[in-house]
Design a protein around this motif. Structure first.
Motif, mmCIF file in Angstrom:
data_model
loop_
_atom_site.group_PDB
_atom_site.id
_atom_site.type_symbol
_atom_site.label_atom_id
_atom_site.label_comp_id
_atom_site.label_asym_id
_atom_site.label_seq_id
_atom_site.Cartn_x
_atom_site.Cartn_y
_atom_site.Cartn_z
ATOM 1 N N MET A 287 0.827 -1.205 0.000
ATOM 2 C CA MET A 287 0.000 0.000 0.000
ATOM 3 C C MET A 287 0.868 1.264 0.000
ATOM 4 O O MET A 287 0.521 2.265 -0.610
ATOM 5 N N GLU A 288 2.006 1.180 0.668
ATOM 6 C CA GLU A 288 2.903 2.326 0.732
ATOM 7 C C GLU A 288 3.426 2.691 -0.660
ATOM 8 O O GLU A 288 3.557 3.871 -1.004
ATOM 9 N N ILE A 289 3.705 1.662 -1.468
ATOM 10 C CA ILE A 289 4.189 1.897 -2.831
ATOM 11 C C ILE A 289 3.106 2.586 -3.659
ATOM 12 O O ILE A 289 3.375 3.522 -4.417
ATOM 13 N N LEU A 290 1.861 2.123 -3.501
ATOM 14 C CA LEU A 290 0.750 2.712 -4.244
ATOM 15 C C LEU A 290 0.535 4.170 -3.848
ATOM 16 O O LEU A 290 0.270 5.024 -4.697
ATOM 17 N N GLN A 291 0.658 4.451 -2.563
ATOM 18 C CA GLN A 291 0.517 5.830 -2.101
ATOM 19 C C GLN A 291 1.611 6.721 -2.690
ATOM 20 O O GLN A 291 1.358 7.875 -3.052
ATOM 21 N N LYS A 292 2.806 6.165 -2.808
ATOM 22 C CA LYS A 292 3.914 6.918 -3.400
ATOM 23 C C LYS A 292 3.647 7.185 -4.881
ATOM 24 O O LYS A 292 3.884 8.287 -5.380
ATOM 25 N N GLN A 293 3.155 6.157 -5.594
ATOM 26 C CA GLN A 293 2.845 6.330 -7.011
ATOM 27 C C GLN A 293 1.744 7.368 -7.210
ATOM 28 O O GLN A 293 1.812 8.198 -8.131
ATOM 29 N N TYR A 294 0.747 7.327 -6.331
ATOM 30 C CA TYR A 294 -0.357 8.299 -6.386
ATOM 31 C C TYR A 294 0.180 9.712 -6.192
ATOM 32 O O TYR A 294 -0.163 10.639 -6.946
ATOM 33 N N ALA A 295 1.040 9.886 -5.198
ATOM 34 C CA ALA A 295 1.610 11.199 -4.913
ATOM 35 C C ALA A 295 2.464 11.690 -6.076
ATOM 36 O O ALA A 295 2.447 12.881 -6.429
ATOM 37 N N GLU A 296 3.215 10.792 -6.704
ATOM 38 C CA GLU A 296 4.067 11.170 -7.828
ATOM 39 C C GLU A 296 3.234 11.611 -9.027
ATOM 40 O O GLU A 296 3.602 12.556 -9.740
ATOM 41 N N LEU A 297 2.115 10.930 -9.256
ATOM 42 C CA LEU A 297 1.228 11.312 -10.360
ATOM 43 C C LEU A 297 0.642 12.699 -10.128
ATOM 44 O O LEU A 297 0.580 13.525 -11.039
ATOM 45 N N LEU A 298 0.220 12.958 -8.904
ATOM 46 C CA LEU A 298 -0.326 14.275 -8.590
ATOM 47 C C LEU A 298 0.745 15.357 -8.716
ATOM 48 O O LEU A 298 0.488 16.440 -9.238
ATOM 49 N N ALA A 299 1.949 15.049 -8.242
ATOM 50 C CA ALA A 299 3.037 16.021 -8.287
ATOM 51 C C ALA A 299 3.470 16.329 -9.722
ATOM 52 O O ALA A 299 4.039 17.386 -9.993
ATOM 53 N N GLY A 300 3.189 15.404 -10.638
ATOM 54 C CA GLY A 300 3.557 15.604 -12.033
ATOM 55 C C GLY A 300 2.734 16.668 -12.729
ATOM 56 O O GLY A 300 3.094 17.138 -13.815
ATOM 57 N N GLN A 301 1.600 17.056 -12.136
ATOM 58 C CA GLN A 301 0.781 18.120 -12.709
ATOM 59 C C GLN A 301 1.317 19.474 -12.225
ATOM 60 O O GLN A 301 1.516 19.673 -11.036
ATOM 61 N N GLN A 302 1.544 20.365 -13.156
ATOM 62 C CA GLN A 302 2.101 21.680 -12.831
ATOM 63 C C GLN A 302 0.998 22.731 -12.863
ATOM 64 O O GLN A 302 0.648 23.263 -13.912
ATOM 65 N N PHE A 303 0.429 23.006 -11.692
ATOM 66 C CA PHE A 303 -0.654 23.968 -11.598
ATOM 67 C C PHE A 303 -0.129 25.383 -11.409
ATOM 68 O O PHE A 303 0.920 25.596 -10.792
ATOM 69 N N ARG A 304 -0.895 26.353 -11.914
ATOM 70 C CA ARG A 304 -0.619 27.764 -11.672
ATOM 71 C C ARG A 304 -1.870 28.393 -11.068
ATOM 72 O O ARG A 304 -2.970 28.225 -11.600
ATOM 73 N N GLU A 305 -1.708 29.095 -9.992
ATOM 74 C CA GLU A 305 -2.845 29.652 -9.261
ATOM 75 C C GLU A 305 -3.701 30.557 -10.137
ATOM 76 O O GLU A 305 -4.928 30.583 -10.017
ATOM 77 N N GLU A 306 -3.074 31.282 -11.042
ATOM 78 C CA GLU A 306 -3.828 32.227 -11.875
ATOM 79 C C GLU A 306 -4.728 31.544 -12.900
ATOM 80 O O GLU A 306 -5.563 32.194 -13.541
ATOM 81 N N ASP A 307 -4.569 30.230 -13.079
ATOM 82 C CA ASP A 307 -5.395 29.509 -14.046
ATOM 83 C C ASP A 307 -6.757 29.097 -13.482
ATOM 84 O O ASP A 307 -7.584 28.546 -14.212
#
Length: 249
Positions: free
Chosen positions: A1-21
């Motif tokens: 489960m720890e590996i899956l949580q890490k993969q989930y976090a990495e996928l989310l971190a891969g998105q580059q959001f900008r507040e002004e959008d």
């Protein structure tokens, strides 16, 4: 489960959001529409904000359905025996959306439907959950995701986690591949070469001549491709591979 949580976090971190959008009015409109919908009044509805990594909205029915009289409300509690498989399906679905190779693909056309057991009024029951992307930002990052949960009509064993990813534009559907959901891992480079030629309608002999391998080797590659994609024939393999991004449009 720890590996899956890490993969989930990495996928989310891969998105580059900008507040002004982000426009708060967009979220407010979705919440107003969902909260006033007569059709969804008996469904557990929520919106997850991937930019802020939090639930931006949960309907009253959602909170009522998943409330436990003995515990403080904590959202959906998945059965421990189903938790890992549900997480694997979720990560697989996210990989398909976040790591897509076709820039012309509108990810909002995909719907993930999965079935698992969750705690309902203190008792584990099978539920059906539908995920659909409501909004992306200007860069194509997934922003708002809609979840609609209902009690399943089938409450009889065997209890098995089920998951389907549906292309609402074409009607095609398939089960997310838990372990192989980006193009480098699903097929080997040689298998991708063979599949590209299969998609072009080339017979095995022609493929063998072009790749300087035997017909037997080509047919072996064909069988491995079908097995890895979980399909029965080459036509299905080509269609599935295009959806997954293995074949460029």
């Amino acid at each position: 489960m720890e590996i899956l949580q890490k993969q989930y976090a990495e996928l989310l971190a891969g998105q580059q959001f900008r507040e002004e959008d982000f426009d708060p009015a967009v979220l407010a409109r979705h919440i107003a529409a969902l909260s006033s919908s007569v059709l969804l009044a008996g469904c557990a509805v929520s919106i997850f904000d991937l930019h802020r990594c939090e639930h931006a909205y949960e309907s009253e029915f959602h909170r009522a359905l998943f409330s436990d009289p003995q515990q403080e409300y904590a959202g959906v509690r998945i059965h421990p025996e189903d938790l890992v498989q549900v997480a694997r399906n979720g990560v697989a679905g996210m990989r398909h959306v976040f790591l897509r190779r076709n820039p012309n693909m509108d990810v909002r056309r995909f719907k993930l439907i999965r079935e698992y057991r969750a705690l309902v009024h203190g008792v584990y029951k099978r539920v059906t959950e539908e995920f659909q992307i409501l909004e992306t930002d200007r860069a194509g990052n997934v922003w708002l995701v809609l979840s609609i949960v209902n009690l399943s009509a089938n409450q009889q064993p065997p209890y098995k986690v089920a998951s389907q990813l549906i292309d609402t534009r074409t009607g095609d559907s398939f089960s997310p591949l838990d372990d192989f959901f980006d193009r480098e891992e699903i097929l080997t480079p040689r298998e991708r070469e063979v599949l590209h030629r299969i998609a072009q309608g080339r017979p095995s002999k022609e493929i063998a001549d072009e790749l300087h391998i035997s017909i037997h080797t080509v047919n072996t590659h064909r069988q491995r491709i079908l097995a890895k994609l979980g399909v029965d024939n080459s036509l299905e393999a080509v269609k599935y591979a295009w959806i997954l991004g293995i074949l460029d449009a």
